[in-house]
Design a protein around this motif. Sequence first.
Motif, PDB file in Angstrom:
ATOM      1  N   TYR A 116       0.871  -1.176   0.159  1.00  0.00           N
ATOM      2  CA  TYR A 116       0.001   0.164  -0.045  1.00  0.00           C
ATOM      3  C   TYR A 116       1.009   1.239   0.292  1.00  0.00           C
ATOM      4  CZ  TYR A 116      -3.377   3.582   1.372  1.00  0.00           C
ATOM      5  OH  TYR A 116      -4.234   4.599   1.413  1.00  0.00           O
ATOM      6  N   SER A 117       1.775   1.498   0.844  1.00  0.00           N
ATOM      7  CA  SER A 117       2.758   2.541   1.097  1.00  0.00           C
ATOM      8  C   SER A 117       3.505   2.500  -0.295  1.00  0.00           C
ATOM      9  CB  SER A 117       3.519   2.214   2.095  1.00  0.00           C
ATOM     10  OG  SER A 117       2.999   2.004   3.304  1.00  0.00           O
ATOM     11  N   GLU A 118       3.887   1.725  -1.000  1.00  0.00           N
ATOM     12  CA  GLU A 118       4.645   1.850  -2.456  1.00  0.00           C
ATOM     13  C   GLU A 118       3.488   2.466  -3.425  1.00  0.00           C
ATOM     14  OE1 GLU A 118       7.760  -0.767  -5.109  1.00  0.00           O
ATOM     15  OE2 GLU A 118       5.839  -1.787  -4.520  1.00  0.00           O
ATOM     16  N   LEU A 119       2.199   2.095  -3.293  1.00  0.00           N
ATOM     17  CA  LEU A 119       1.287   2.583  -4.148  1.00  0.00           C
ATOM     18  C   LEU A 119       0.645   3.618  -4.089  1.00  0.00           C
ATOM     19  CD1 LEU A 119      -0.601  -0.881  -4.740  1.00  0.00           C
ATOM     20  CD2 LEU A 119       0.878   0.050  -6.470  1.00  0.00           C
ATOM     21  N   PHE A 120       0.534   3.913  -2.897  1.00  0.00           N
ATOM     22  CA  PHE A 120      -0.292   5.300  -2.304  1.00  0.00           C
ATOM     23  C   PHE A 120       0.575   6.163  -1.407  1.00  0.00           C
ATOM     24  CE2 PHE A 120      -3.256   1.830  -3.129  1.00  0.00           C
ATOM     25  CZ  PHE A 120      -4.074   2.325  -4.090  1.00  0.00           C
ATOM     26  N   SER A 121       1.873   5.755  -0.888  1.00  0.00           N
ATOM     27  CA  SER A 121       2.731   6.422   0.210  1.00  0.00           C
ATOM     28  C   SER A 121       2.401   6.109   1.339  1.00  0.00           C
ATOM     29  CB  SER A 121       2.554   8.052  -0.159  1.00  0.00           C
ATOM     30  OG  SER A 121       1.556   8.545   0.336  1.00  0.00           O
ATOM     31  N   THR A 122       2.875   6.528   2.436  1.00  0.00           N
ATOM     32  CA  THR A 122       2.761   6.355   3.798  1.00  0.00           C
ATOM     33  C   THR A 122       1.663   7.323   4.591  1.00  0.00           C
ATOM     34  OG1 THR A 122       4.537   7.439   4.737  1.00  0.00           O
ATOM     35  CG2 THR A 122       4.759   5.080   3.930  1.00  0.00           C
ATOM     36  N   SER A 123       1.286   8.380   3.519  1.00  0.00           N
ATOM     37  CA  SER A 123       0.759   9.556   4.306  1.00  0.00           C
ATOM     38  C   SER A 123      -0.577   9.564   5.235  1.00  0.00           C
ATOM     39  CB  SER A 123       0.613  10.780   3.118  1.00  0.00           C
ATOM     40  OG  SER A 123      -0.100  10.079   1.925  1.00  0.00           O
ATOM     41  N   ALA A 124      -1.217   8.464   4.369  1.00  0.00           N
ATOM     42  CA  ALA A 124      -2.565   8.342   5.141  1.00  0.00           C
ATOM     43  C   ALA A 124      -2.549   7.692   6.552  1.00  0.00           C
ATOM     44  CB  ALA A 124      -3.376   7.029   4.498  1.00  0.00           C
ATOM     45  N   PHE A 125      -1.167   7.330   7.030  1.00  0.00           N
ATOM     46  CA  PHE A 125      -1.337   6.411   8.271  1.00  0.00           C
ATOM     47  C   PHE A 125      -0.346   7.215   9.380  1.00  0.00           C
ATOM     48  CE2 PHE A 125      -2.541   3.209   5.323  1.00  0.00           C
ATOM     49  CZ  PHE A 125      -3.246   2.286   6.234  1.00  0.00           C
ATOM     50  N   SER A 126      -0.716   7.328  10.477  1.00  0.00           N
ATOM     51  CA  SER A 126       0.014   7.976  11.456  1.00  0.00           C
ATOM     52  C   SER A 126       1.042   6.916  12.083  1.00  0.00           C
ATOM     53  CB  SER A 126      -0.904   8.748  12.557  1.00  0.00           C
ATOM     54  OG  SER A 126      -1.556   7.771  13.208  1.00  0.00           O
ATOM     55  N   HIS A 127       0.577   5.675  12.193  1.00  0.00           N
ATOM     56  CA  HIS A 127       1.161   4.791  12.765  1.00  0.00           C
ATOM     57  C   HIS A 127       0.956   3.149  12.162  1.00  0.00           C
ATOM     58  CE1 HIS A 127       0.636   7.432  16.193  1.00  0.00           C
ATOM     59  NE2 HIS A 127       1.660   7.017  16.884  1.00  0.00           N
ATOM     60  N   MET A 128       1.827   2.384  11.965  1.00  0.00           N
ATOM     61  CA  MET A 128       1.645   1.159  11.538  1.00  0.00           C
ATOM     62  C   MET A 128       2.552   0.209  12.569  1.00  0.00           C
ATOM     63  SD  MET A 128       2.397   1.187   7.557  1.00  0.00           S
ATOM     64  CE  MET A 128       1.013   2.408   6.324  1.00  0.00           C
ATOM     65  N   ILE A 129       1.957  -0.782  12.663  1.00  0.00           N
ATOM     66  CA  ILE A 129       2.547  -1.985  13.376  1.00  0.00           C
ATOM     67  C   ILE A 129       2.678  -3.253  12.621  1.00  0.00           C
ATOM     68  CG2 ILE A 129       2.424  -3.514  15.495  1.00  0.00           C
ATOM     69  CD1 ILE A 129       0.600  -1.154  16.773  1.00  0.00           C
ATOM     70  N   PHE A 130       3.847  -3.918  12.232  1.00  0.00           N
ATOM     71  CA  PHE A 130       4.034  -4.961  11.617  1.00  0.00           C
ATOM     72  C   PHE A 130       4.454  -6.248  12.411  1.00  0.00           C
ATOM     73  CE2 PHE A 130       6.128  -1.693   8.941  1.00  0.00           C
ATOM     74  CZ  PHE A 130       4.854  -1.227   8.286  1.00  0.00           C
ATOM     75  N   VAL A 131       3.808  -7.199  12.452  1.00  0.00           N
ATOM     76  CA  VAL A 131       3.864  -8.566  13.340  1.00  0.00           C
ATOM     77  C   VAL A 131       4.385  -9.655  12.664  1.00  0.00           C
ATOM     78  CG1 VAL A 131       2.660  -9.852  14.905  1.00  0.00           C
ATOM     79  CG2 VAL A 131       1.837  -7.583  14.651  1.00  0.00           C
ATOM     80  N   ASP A 132       5.617  -9.707  13.278  1.00  0.00           N
ATOM     81  CA  ASP A 132       6.302 -10.996  12.599  1.00  0.00           C
ATOM     82  C   ASP A 132       6.282 -11.444  11.123  1.00  0.00           C
ATOM     83  OD1 ASP A 132       8.159 -12.951  13.957  1.00  0.00           O
ATOM     84  OD2 ASP A 132       6.694 -14.638  13.166  1.00  0.00           O
ATOM     85  N   GLN A 133       6.715 -10.468  10.457  1.00  0.00           N
ATOM     86  CA  GLN A 133       6.937 -10.668   9.021  1.00  0.00           C
ATOM     87  C   GLN A 133       8.103 -10.257   8.293  1.00  0.00           C
ATOM     88  OE1 GLN A 133       4.764 -12.168   6.560  1.00  0.00           O
ATOM     89  NE2 GLN A 133       6.742 -12.097   5.188  1.00  0.00           N
ATOM     90  N   ALA A 134       8.960 -11.032   7.950  1.00  0.00           N
ATOM     91  CA  ALA A 134      10.152 -10.472   7.178  1.00  0.00           C
ATOM     92  C   ALA A 134       9.886  -9.753   5.742  1.00  0.00           C
ATOM     93  CB  ALA A 134      11.099 -11.616   6.855  1.00  0.00           C
ATOM     94  N   PRO A 135      10.869  -8.888   5.367  1.00  0.00           N
ATOM     95  CA  PRO A 135      10.587  -7.949   4.187  1.00  0.00           C
ATOM     96  C   PRO A 135      10.830  -9.045   2.745  1.00  0.00           C
ATOM     97  CG  PRO A 135      12.691  -7.547   5.009  1.00  0.00           C
ATOM     98  CD  PRO A 135      11.905  -8.188   5.908  1.00  0.00           C
ATOM     99  N   LEU A 136      11.241 -10.079   3.183  1.00  0.00           N
ATOM    100  CA  LEU A 136      11.399 -11.125   1.965  1.00  0.00           C
ATOM    101  C   LEU A 136      11.490 -12.501   2.672  1.00  0.00           C
ATOM    102  CD1 LEU A 136      12.482 -12.103  -0.677  1.00  0.00           C
ATOM    103  CD2 LEU A 136      14.838 -11.660  -0.158  1.00  0.00           C
ATOM    104  N   GLN A 137      10.550 -13.571   1.798  1.00  0.00           N
ATOM    105  CA  GLN A 137      10.619 -14.857   2.666  1.00  0.00           C
ATOM    106  C   GLN A 137      11.544 -15.703   2.031  1.00  0.00           C
ATOM    107  OE1 GLN A 137       6.152 -15.165   4.529  1.00  0.00           O
ATOM    108  NE2 GLN A 137       6.702 -16.800   2.709  1.00  0.00           N
ATOM    109  N   ASN A 138      11.702 -15.629   0.526  1.00  0.00           N
ATOM    110  CA  ASN A 138      12.646 -16.740  -0.029  1.00  0.00           C
ATOM    111  C   ASN A 138      13.867 -16.439   0.168  1.00  0.00           C
ATOM    112  OD1 ASN A 138      10.742 -17.945  -1.448  1.00  0.00           O
ATOM    113  ND2 ASN A 138      10.657 -16.937  -3.358  1.00  0.00           N
ATOM    114  N   TYR A 139      14.889 -17.457   0.036  1.00  0.00           N
ATOM    115  CA  TYR A 139      16.470 -17.386   0.539  1.00  0.00           C
ATOM    116  C   TYR A 139      17.029 -17.012  -0.910  1.00  0.00           C
ATOM    117  CZ  TYR A 139      15.568 -20.165   4.796  1.00  0.00           C
ATOM    118  OH  TYR A 139      15.264 -21.021   5.902  1.00  0.00           O
ATOM    119  N   LEU A 140      18.112 -15.924  -0.756  1.00  0.00           N
ATOM    120  CA  LEU A 140      18.722 -15.273  -1.792  1.00  0.00           C
ATOM    121  C   LEU A 140      20.251 -15.373  -1.369  1.00  0.00           C
ATOM    122  CD1 LEU A 140      16.649 -12.306  -3.105  1.00  0.00           C
ATOM    123  CD2 LEU A 140      16.635 -14.387  -4.189  1.00  0.00           C
ATOM    124  N   ASP A 141      21.208 -14.915  -2.213  1.00  0.00           N
ATOM    125  CA  ASP A 141      22.560 -14.759  -1.867  1.00  0.00           C
ATOM    126  C   ASP A 141      22.789 -13.787  -0.723  1.00  0.00           C
ATOM    127  OD1 ASP A 141      23.269 -16.582  -3.990  1.00  0.00           O
ATOM    128  OD2 ASP A 141      23.879 -14.873  -5.461  1.00  0.00           O
TER     129      ASP A 141
END
Length: 300
Positions: free
Chosen positions: A107-132
Amino acid sequence: MPTLQANDGVKLHYEMYGPSEATPLILLHGFTGSGAVFKRNIAALSQNHRVIVPDLRGHGSSAKPKAGYHVARLALDLQNLIDECALQKGTIRAIGTSLGAAILWCYSELFSTSAFSHMIFVDQAPLQNYLDDWGPELGNRGCNSFGALQAMQKSLIETPRLAHLGTISACLGYRSHPQAGDPSPDSPEWKEDEAFFMEQAMKGEGWWYGKLMADHTANDWRYPIQQNFGPENGSTTKVLVVASSRSGCFPAAGPLRVVSLINGNEEQGLAKGVTISWGGHWCYWEKPELFNHLVLGFLA
């Protein structure tokens, strides 16, 4: 039970709690869940918030279309929900658990973060797959490669209950990382939790779940997070990252990497992280009082 019609015609179920004039707080559930997974949190969180709890498309009581199995589509559904509820931009707060966190990043990539004053992310890494540059010390413990994804997709279609049981075992900390005094397989809590999460998961269709997981695991949110939340962007959204040392889905270092991405590798910034040990991937369900206290402290 209110519903909204997304811009592609799909009907989405959501529920609202708390004073209508209070600050809005959106709760986004994860893969194979529904808004019902927050039923232990709503009473506390809705005392001073207008809590809005959607069922993601393909989940819960929302429609089950054949299309739309993309995180980006779920992010647009979130925008449709914000418009439907006429929420004031800049005041919205959100908790994204697991896949829900990825929806907020998208959402933030598509619409920016401006709509939100606070966000909480619970137990999610920004990438699931293994890379180098992203290995087992950071990525998903189970679905982290094309082969693992294919096996999950096959199981979701052919043996869905077995597939969902695997998810439940990984997401409840007392199953993935048992400790003394935890519920045992013959305890009422073990059986009731399993029955509840199985019921929610079976509301969806295995083929569609598998397509969604393929999109979810393929996304690398590291650079979008850095760009859209980072200090050079000018975002003012405050962020709390909750990781778990007892998660069967991610080592805590994976989700916590989001903090350094947002803060530009500085010690202080708009994001802060915490590692909890009193629950696993679904910590908000296992220890709702502790989770609610943590969330309300941050939002205060």
